[in-house]
Enzyme design. Structure first.
Site, mmCIF file in Angstrom:
data_model
loop_
_atom_site.group_PDB
_atom_site.id
_atom_site.type_symbol
_atom_site.label_atom_id
_atom_site.label_comp_id
_atom_site.label_asym_id
_atom_site.label_seq_id
_atom_site.Cartn_x
_atom_site.Cartn_y
_atom_site.Cartn_z
ATOM 1 N N SER A 30 0.752 -1.037 0.031
ATOM 2 C CA SER A 30 0.004 0.009 0.066
ATOM 3 C C SER A 30 0.863 1.361 0.037
ATOM 4 O O SER A 30 2.121 1.073 0.504
ATOM 5 C CB SER A 30 -1.015 0.066 1.047
ATOM 6 O OG SER A 30 -1.456 1.274 1.391
ATOM 7 N N TYR B 31 -2.138 -1.536 10.108
ATOM 8 C CA TYR B 31 -2.403 -1.623 8.595
ATOM 9 C C TYR B 31 -1.046 -1.324 7.913
ATOM 10 O O TYR B 31 -0.634 -2.050 7.116
ATOM 11 C CB TYR B 31 -3.443 -0.981 8.152
ATOM 12 C CG TYR B 31 -3.863 -1.168 6.589
ATOM 13 C CD1 TYR B 31 -4.416 -2.228 6.054
ATOM 14 C CD2 TYR B 31 -3.435 0.010 5.787
ATOM 15 C CE1 TYR B 31 -4.646 -2.265 4.742
ATOM 16 C CE2 TYR B 31 -3.666 -0.265 4.474
ATOM 17 C CZ TYR B 31 -4.240 -1.325 3.758
ATOM 18 O OH TYR B 31 -4.315 -1.439 2.196
HETATM 19 N N1 LIG Z 1 -8.429 0.013 -1.749
HETATM 20 C C1 LIG Z 1 -7.429 0.703 -1.643
HETATM 21 O O1 LIG Z 1 -7.578 1.783 -1.826
HETATM 22 C C2 LIG Z 1 -6.051 -0.061 -1.384
HETATM 23 C C3 LIG Z 1 -4.974 0.609 -1.180
HETATM 24 C C4 LIG Z 1 -3.935 0.128 -1.071
HETATM 25 C C5 LIG Z 1 -3.629 -1.391 -0.796
HETATM 26 N N2 LIG Z 1 -4.895 -2.000 -0.812
HETATM 27 C C6 LIG Z 1 -4.810 -3.609 -0.487
HETATM 28 O O2 LIG Z 1 -5.426 -4.353 -1.674
HETATM 29 C C7 LIG Z 1 -5.900 -5.375 -1.121
HETATM 30 C C8 LIG Z 1 -7.790 -5.436 -1.641
HETATM 31 O O3 LIG Z 1 -7.970 -4.495 -1.164
HETATM 32 P P1 LIG Z 1 -9.791 -4.070 -1.446
HETATM 33 O O4 LIG Z 1 -9.709 -2.476 -1.324
HETATM 34 O O5 LIG Z 1 -9.881 -4.483 -2.651
HETATM 35 O O6 LIG Z 1 -10.563 -4.761 -0.111
HETATM 36 P P2 LIG Z 1 -11.963 -5.204 -0.092
HETATM 37 O O7 LIG Z 1 -12.929 -4.612 -0.953
HETATM 38 O O8 LIG Z 1 -12.095 -4.939 1.347
HETATM 39 O O9 LIG Z 1 -11.834 -6.564 -0.278
HETATM 40 C C9 LIG Z 1 -11.342 -7.780 0.544
HETATM 41 C C10 LIG Z 1 -11.350 -8.971 -0.148
HETATM 42 O O10 LIG Z 1 -10.256 -9.830 0.552
HETATM 43 C C11 LIG Z 1 -11.085 -10.806 0.987
HETATM 44 N N3 LIG Z 1 -10.453 -11.150 2.562
HETATM 45 C C12 LIG Z 1 -10.586 -10.348 3.501
HETATM 46 N N4 LIG Z 1 -9.949 -11.401 4.449
HETATM 47 C C13 LIG Z 1 -9.548 -12.315 3.969
HETATM 48 C C14 LIG Z 1 -9.554 -13.593 4.693
HETATM 49 N N5 LIG Z 1 -9.015 -13.713 6.073
HETATM 50 N N6 LIG Z 1 -9.220 -14.746 4.104
HETATM 51 C C15 LIG Z 1 -9.381 -14.562 2.552
HETATM 52 N N7 LIG Z 1 -10.141 -13.528 2.003
HETATM 53 C C16 LIG Z 1 -10.302 -12.390 2.827
HETATM 54 C C17 LIG Z 1 -12.350 -10.524 1.056
HETATM 55 O O11 LIG Z 1 -13.248 -11.784 0.986
HETATM 56 P P3 LIG Z 1 -14.773 -11.799 1.520
HETATM 57 O O12 LIG Z 1 -15.559 -10.806 0.443
HETATM 58 O O13 LIG Z 1 -15.341 -13.075 1.330
HETATM 59 O O14 LIG Z 1 -14.940 -10.947 2.788
HETATM 60 C C18 LIG Z 1 -12.593 -9.763 -0.314
HETATM 61 O O15 LIG Z 1 -12.376 -10.424 -1.282
HETATM 62 C C19 LIG Z 1 -5.774 -5.767 0.348
HETATM 63 O O16 LIG Z 1 -4.574 -6.171 0.480
HETATM 64 C C20 LIG Z 1 -5.544 -3.999 0.621
HETATM 65 O O17 LIG Z 1 -4.883 -3.927 1.738
HETATM 66 C C21 LIG Z 1 -6.101 -1.483 -1.032
#
Ligand SMILES: NC(=O)c1ccc[n+]([C@@H]2O[C@H](COP(=O)([O-])OP(=O)(O)OC[C@H]3O[C@@H](n4cnc5c(N)ncnc54)[C@H](OP(=O)(O)O)[C@@H]3O)[C@@H](O)[C@H]2O)c1
Length: 247
Positions: free
Chosen positions: A142, A155
């Site tokens: 991130s 985080y």
């Molecule tokens: N969005 C941003 O701006 C951003 C920025 C930097 C980094 N990131 C990183 O990018 C990644 C995805 O983020 P996102 O924004 O798409 O998140 P999100 O919308 O909250 O989606 C999270 C995904 O991860 C799954 N998940 C969560 N905990 C899990 C576990 N213990 N085992 C298996 N699956 C799990 C969820 O599954 P369920 O649907 O079944 O709960 C969902 O598919 C993360 O690593 C996040 O830290 C995101």
């Protein structure tokens, strides 16, 4: 067909990466924790829109036995495993006085130890891969790993850990397997919607992000496809943030 496992692919960034890999000709395992209907929708969309196969695989990435089973299910279904995208991650908006050591450990367990566990379970299969671009692991870090984050110290720490793990595994696994990370900036997903008001989003568009828009999950799908194919790139962290943080 070459194959990929994308963790946390039921929603958001993982969903976009899974769909991008499928569009590029990969069979894809769509891991999820609890959103079964959403994961099945991703599988259906891949099967409707591409020639590739997809399966939904339930596993909590924080549970080592579940991780082992997830990787084995993927290999049993497709016969090989060529790329792993460690995307599953959790966050929690909490200021340190309200954050317990157990809260801290829970985030580190899914985000860092979970990433380690998936890669370790996949390693023997990646070593057997014969894909031309060299098998790879792509980890989700991130922008906050570099910037720090008030209200999200656990985080941000976990995302720094991902970068250390990425570099270490690139050293350990080369030349057989490449390992890279992506450090997204602000991407519109459920994770960021939970903590950002519409006013804050507009301010980011107008004042904070030089390209003048928020990130889309597909922007990270594109970055993951680049790292998957970039056979001379390993140990790197690719910043994808619209210019919000330049290095
Ligand atoms: N969005 C941003 O701006 C951003 C920025 C930097 C980094 N990131 C990183 O990018 C990644 C995805 O983020 P996102 O924004 O798409 O998140 P999100 O919308 O909250 O989606 C999270 C995904 O991860 C799954 N998940 C969560 N905990 C899990 C576990 N213990 N085992 C298996 N699956 C799990 C969820 O599954 P369920 O649907 O079944 O709960 C969902 O598919 C993360 O690593 C996040 O830290 C995101």
């Amino acid at each position: 067909m070459p194959t990929a496992l994308v963790t946390g692919a039921s929603r958001g960034i993982g969903r976009a990466i899974a769909r991008r890999f499928a569009a590029d000709g990969y069979d894809v395992a769509v891991n999820y924790r609890s959103s079964e209907a959403a994961a099945l929708e991703v599988v259906d969309s891949i099967e409707d829109e591409t020639d590739g196969a997809a399966i939904a695989v339930q596993a909590d990435i924080g549970d080592d036995d579940a991780v082992e089973a997830c990787v084995e299910t993927t290999v049993d279904a497709f016969g090989s495993l060529d790329h792993v995208v460690n995307n599953a991650g959790i966050n929690q908006h909490r200021y340190t006085p309200d954050l317990s050591p157990d809260d801290f450990r829970r985030v580190m367990n899914v985000n860092v130890a979970g990433t380690f566990a998936v890669t370790k379970a996949a390693l023997p299969h990646l070593e057997e891969s014969t894909v031309a671009e060299c098998p790879s692991v792509i980890n989700l870090s991130s922008r906050l790993a570099h910037a720090g984050a008030d209200y999200e110290p656990h985080y941000a720490s976990s995302k720094v850990g991902i970068i250390g793990l990425t570099k270490s595994h690139a050293l350990e696994f080369g030349p057989t397997i490449r390992v890279n990370a992506i450090a997204p900036g602000y991407i519109e997903t459920d994770m960021t919607d939970a903590t950002t008001s519409e006013e804050e989003k507009e301010q980011k568009r107008q004042e904070v992000i030089p390209v003048g828009r928020l990130g889309k999950p597909e922007d990270i799908g594109q970055a993951a496809a680049y790292l998957r194919d970039a056979s001379f790139v390993t140990g790197e962290t690719l910043n994808v943030n619209g210019g919000q943080r330049m290095q």
